[in-house]
Design an enzyme around this catalytic site. Sequence first.
Site, PDB file in Angstrom:
ATOM      1  CG  ASP A  72      -0.176  -0.212   2.529  1.00  0.00           C
ATOM      2  OD1 ASP A  72       0.697  -0.617   3.182  1.00  0.00           O
ATOM      3  OD2 ASP A  72      -0.554   1.069   3.480  1.00  0.00           O
ATOM      4  CD  GLU A 126       4.265   0.667   6.542  1.00  0.00           C
ATOM      5  OE1 GLU A 126       4.948   1.065   8.030  1.00  0.00           O
ATOM      6  OE2 GLU A 126       4.104   1.402   5.521  1.00  0.00           O
ATOM      7  CD  GLU A 155       9.031   0.278   5.087  1.00  0.00           C
ATOM      8  OE1 GLU A 155       9.365   1.535   4.541  1.00  0.00           O
ATOM      9  OE2 GLU A 155       7.691   0.007   6.349  1.00  0.00           O
TER      10      GLU A 155
END
Length: 353
Positions: A72, A126, A155
């Site tokens: 997302d 998230e 990330e």
Amino acid sequence: MARLDPTRDIVRLTADIVDIASESFQEAELADAVEDVLRSQPHLEVTRDGHTLVARTTLGRGERVLIAGHLDTVPANDNFPSRLEGDLLWGLGTCDMKGGVAVALKLAATLPDPVRDVTFVFYEAEEVAAVHNGLGRVAREQPELLEADFAILMEPSVASVEAGCQGTIRIDVVTRGERAHSARSWRGSNAIHATAPILATLAGYEPRRVVIDGLEYREGLNAVGISGGVAGNVVPDEARVSINYRFAPDRSETEALAHLHELFAGMEIVVTDSAPGALPGLDRPAAAAFIEAIGAEVAPKFGWTDVAQFTQLGVPAVNYGPGDPVYAHKQDEHVPIAHLTGVEDALRRWLSP
């Protein structure tokens, strides 16, 4: 249905993924496209839970590693779809974190015989409240799917390794008093004045510096808000100092909260938010081989990320992905092409025979 071709070069694959809109709670189309790629690979066992996908090799290797990324994004800000200009790919999610998703998906599809068994996780929600987080849901309901010796959360980390993460607790320290008209203030008790010892404790606090696996984590204890007051002519009967404690991952949430109770002994404490830290686990064989393959300096992660989900499962984890987190959620979000190719090449070297 949107289609993805994992044999495309990593820059084009990232652009294709960026161009499938997937704001939080609207990940269905991208999840369908990722699932289609994963289920077409005979070397993967695929499980879908909502819009979260887990794909696992079962080759009987001596180690299992987990590579995860969220599907997302935050809402668009006039930065959709993607565009390639020079050595940068621009667009919503390029940095946070569809570049990492593209790398993981390409590896899942094009590396059928890795030297370590691999679990790939592509998860939803998230960027919103933790209760919706797809990784967290799988951890609670199907933790066996996330069993591993080591995990990498893709990330953005400037294509460098940020190991573990700090834990975080937010509390309100509450003071009570008695209301009175400010013209007759001696008839009351000022709750705002009673916050002075709290502020003095914070001002004089010496945060810990903790070395774990050769990395120094620096804690922080800070007032992040203060509230109180009823009206301009009333002595207030309640005040709150909001405090954020960032604690090193050698402390559990319980230990961190006990430390706060010790600091503010006898005071009323209300916990408003809490999340554990994550140990780096750089002493694990898979982690040591990963660091050697990456060839980059390792730094501690001072912010909180979903690597903490893995610590709860006993899996040490690091952050490693393309993009500079400074540009996450910004209108000018972008990822350098060198980050995409570099991260893919490093992970492929680490996983290849």
